[in-house]
Design a protein around this motif. Sequence first.
Motif, PDB file in Angstrom:
ATOM      1  N   LYS A  71       0.830  -1.211   0.000  1.00  0.00           N
ATOM      2  CA  LYS A  71       0.000   0.000   0.000  1.00  0.00           C
ATOM      3  C   LYS A  71       0.865   1.262   0.000  1.00  0.00           C
ATOM      4  CE  LYS A  71      -3.434   2.403   2.848  1.00  0.00           C
ATOM      5  NZ  LYS A  71      -4.175   2.358   4.149  1.00  0.00           N
ATOM      6  N   GLY A  72       0.675   2.080  -1.029  1.00  0.00           N
ATOM      7  CA  GLY A  72       1.388   3.346  -1.121  1.00  0.00           C
ATOM      8  C   GLY A  72       2.851   3.229  -1.516  1.00  0.00           C
ATOM      9  N   LYS A  73       3.322   2.001  -1.715  1.00  0.00           N
ATOM     10  CA  LYS A  73       4.735   1.804  -2.056  1.00  0.00           C
ATOM     11  C   LYS A  73       4.982   2.072  -3.542  1.00  0.00           C
ATOM     12  CE  LYS A  73       5.872   0.464   2.083  1.00  0.00           C
ATOM     13  NZ  LYS A  73       6.748   1.275   2.940  1.00  0.00           N
ATOM     14  N   ARG A  74       6.224   2.407  -3.855  1.00  0.00           N
ATOM     15  CA  ARG A  74       6.616   2.606  -5.257  1.00  0.00           C
ATOM     16  C   ARG A  74       7.085   1.273  -5.824  1.00  0.00           C
ATOM     17  NH1 ARG A  74      10.814   7.373  -4.288  1.00  0.00           N
ATOM     18  NH2 ARG A  74      11.077   6.073  -2.441  1.00  0.00           N
ATOM     19  N   ALA A  75       6.317   0.747  -6.757  1.00  0.00           N
ATOM     20  CA  ALA A  75       6.640  -0.547  -7.367  1.00  0.00           C
ATOM     21  C   ALA A  75       7.054  -0.341  -8.814  1.00  0.00           C
ATOM     22  CB  ALA A  75       5.439  -1.482  -7.297  1.00  0.00           C
ATOM     23  N   VAL A  76       8.099  -1.045  -9.217  1.00  0.00           N
ATOM     24  CA  VAL A  76       8.537  -1.009 -10.612  1.00  0.00           C
ATOM     25  C   VAL A  76       8.460  -2.417 -11.178  1.00  0.00           C
ATOM     26  CG1 VAL A  76      10.501  -0.653 -12.170  1.00  0.00           C
ATOM     27  CG2 VAL A  76      10.035   1.008 -10.352  1.00  0.00           C
ATOM     28  N   MET A  92      -1.185  -4.902  -8.975  1.00  0.00           N
ATOM     29  CA  MET A  92      -0.554  -4.183  -7.866  1.00  0.00           C
ATOM     30  C   MET A  92      -1.105  -2.773  -7.679  1.00  0.00           C
ATOM     31  SD  MET A  92       3.451  -5.303  -7.808  1.00  0.00           S
ATOM     32  CE  MET A  92       3.643  -4.526  -6.193  1.00  0.00           C
ATOM     33  N   SER A  93      -1.703  -2.220  -8.733  1.00  0.00           N
ATOM     34  CA  SER A  93      -2.269  -0.872  -8.622  1.00  0.00           C
ATOM     35  C   SER A  93      -3.734  -0.893  -8.180  1.00  0.00           C
ATOM     36  CB  SER A  93      -2.151  -0.139  -9.963  1.00  0.00           C
ATOM     37  OG  SER A  93      -2.959  -0.751 -10.951  1.00  0.00           O
ATOM     38  N   ALA A  98      -2.841  -7.172  -1.615  1.00  0.00           N
ATOM     39  CA  ALA A  98      -1.464  -6.925  -2.078  1.00  0.00           C
ATOM     40  C   ALA A  98      -1.519  -5.970  -3.261  1.00  0.00           C
ATOM     41  CB  ALA A  98      -0.776  -8.231  -2.458  1.00  0.00           C
ATOM     42  N   GLY A  99      -2.054  -4.795  -3.028  1.00  0.00           N
ATOM     43  CA  GLY A  99      -2.230  -3.808  -4.086  1.00  0.00           C
ATOM     44  C   GLY A  99      -2.046  -2.400  -3.554  1.00  0.00           C
ATOM     45  N   ASN A 100      -2.748  -1.459  -4.183  1.00  0.00           N
ATOM     46  CA  ASN A 100      -2.694  -0.049  -3.785  1.00  0.00           C
ATOM     47  C   ASN A 100      -1.284   0.546  -3.868  1.00  0.00           C
ATOM     48  OD1 ASN A 100      -5.527   0.512  -3.019  1.00  0.00           O
ATOM     49  ND2 ASN A 100      -5.149  -1.067  -1.475  1.00  0.00           N
ATOM     50  N   ALA A 101      -0.469  -0.030  -4.751  1.00  0.00           N
ATOM     51  CA  ALA A 101       0.880   0.503  -4.957  1.00  0.00           C
ATOM     52  C   ALA A 101       0.853   1.524  -6.103  1.00  0.00           C
ATOM     53  CB  ALA A 101       1.852  -0.622  -5.286  1.00  0.00           C
ATOM     54  N   THR A 102       1.872   2.363  -6.143  1.00  0.00           N
ATOM     55  CA  THR A 102       2.066   3.266  -7.281  1.00  0.00           C
ATOM     56  C   THR A 102       3.037   2.556  -8.219  1.00  0.00           C
ATOM     57  OG1 THR A 102       1.735   5.209  -5.890  1.00  0.00           O
ATOM     58  CG2 THR A 102       2.854   5.543  -8.002  1.00  0.00           C
ATOM     59  N   VAL A 103       2.519   2.149  -9.381  1.00  0.00           N
ATOM     60  CA  VAL A 103       3.267   1.236 -10.245  1.00  0.00           C
ATOM     61  C   VAL A 103       3.818   1.930 -11.493  1.00  0.00           C
ATOM     62  CG1 VAL A 103       3.185  -0.945 -11.506  1.00  0.00           C
ATOM     63  CG2 VAL A 103       1.776  -0.640  -9.465  1.00  0.00           C
ATOM     64  N   THR A 104       5.081   1.672 -11.774  1.00  0.00           N
ATOM     65  CA  THR A 104       5.732   2.128 -13.005  1.00  0.00           C
ATOM     66  C   THR A 104       6.165   0.900 -13.795  1.00  0.00           C
ATOM     67  OG1 THR A 104       6.577   4.116 -11.905  1.00  0.00           O
ATOM     68  CG2 THR A 104       7.630   3.475 -13.980  1.00  0.00           C
ATOM     69  N   VAL A 105       5.839   0.870 -15.078  1.00  0.00           N
ATOM     70  CA  VAL A 105       6.267  -0.230 -15.949  1.00  0.00           C
ATOM     71  C   VAL A 105       7.430   0.261 -16.801  1.00  0.00           C
ATOM     72  CG1 VAL A 105       5.599  -1.825 -17.787  1.00  0.00           C
ATOM     73  CG2 VAL A 105       3.934  -1.192 -16.030  1.00  0.00           C
ATOM     74  N   VAL A 106       8.552  -0.460 -16.743  1.00  0.00           N
ATOM     75  CA  VAL A 106       9.707  -0.126 -17.568  1.00  0.00           C
ATOM     76  C   VAL A 106      10.059  -1.319 -18.445  1.00  0.00           C
ATOM     77  CG1 VAL A 106      10.625   1.516 -15.889  1.00  0.00           C
ATOM     78  CG2 VAL A 106      11.369  -0.869 -15.799  1.00  0.00           C
ATOM     79  N   ALA A 120      12.639   2.521  -6.414  1.00  0.00           N
ATOM     80  CA  ALA A 120      11.568   1.556  -6.144  1.00  0.00           C
ATOM     81  C   ALA A 120      11.686   0.906  -4.770  1.00  0.00           C
ATOM     82  CB  ALA A 120      11.565   0.476  -7.216  1.00  0.00           C
ATOM     83  N   ASP A 121      10.532   0.734  -4.117  1.00  0.00           N
ATOM     84  CA  ASP A 121      10.457  -0.039  -2.876  1.00  0.00           C
ATOM     85  C   ASP A 121      10.309  -1.520  -3.198  1.00  0.00           C
ATOM     86  OD1 ASP A 121      10.318   2.339  -1.160  1.00  0.00           O
ATOM     87  OD2 ASP A 121       8.308   2.598  -2.015  1.00  0.00           O
ATOM     88  N   ILE A 122       9.633  -1.797  -4.325  1.00  0.00           N
ATOM     89  CA  ILE A 122       9.377  -3.173  -4.768  1.00  0.00           C
ATOM     90  C   ILE A 122       9.705  -3.261  -6.253  1.00  0.00           C
ATOM     91  CG2 ILE A 122       7.629  -4.985  -5.066  1.00  0.00           C
ATOM     92  CD1 ILE A 122       6.020  -3.553  -2.810  1.00  0.00           C
TER      93      ILE A 122
END
Length: 207
Positions: A71-76, A92-93, A98-106, A120-122
């Motif tokens: 929750k609220g974590k920066r996930a890549v 994850m978004s 196991a969601g509510n993350a801020t997700v970036t796809v690279v 990234a935290d995750i």
Amino acid sequence: KNENVDGILVQLPLPKHIDDAKVIEAIDPKKDVDGFHPSNVGRLVQGLNTFIPATPYGVLLMFEHFKIETKGKRAVVIGRSNIVGRPMSILMSQKRKAGNATVTVVHSRTENLPEITRGADIIVAAIGISEFLTGDMVKDGVVVIDVGITRVPDETKTRGYRLAGDVDFESVSKKASYITPVPGGVGPMTIAMLLKNTLLARERHIK
């Protein structure tokens, strides 16, 4: 249409002369235990009840089991495949345990990728390039999920190769708070979730 069959999965990748999409679309969505049929993908995107693709499903359960806060974590998510990258980023978004993350796809075309991963935290690595993610690309305390598996030539091994993930385990593990090994990490979870989806398909069928 066989009533005695509850679940069907296609072992990908198929030979190049066969159209993956046509084969997957031929499966009854109610028997699509891989969760790859466009109908099930659409339901996943909308947060509706459906079959969750096995590998992302397994990753979610690992987060839950080890009580890893998302929750609220920066996930890549490194990689954008329909099998792992895309569904993983969506799940994850979403509003879920196991969601509510801020997700970036690279991906391989992303500029300044190391800069992004260091924030990234995750990190979920699913790019299909052996030992792509190295220790200098992550911060201390990061949670790393390695989805990749590649045969790397190794003359010291009897088989002539060793199995490697998308993460350079030796360097990244020194910084990570949690990290999955290859082999033995995500792979067994993928198999377990396929079986879970098959059981779910059976239960839905007999109702």
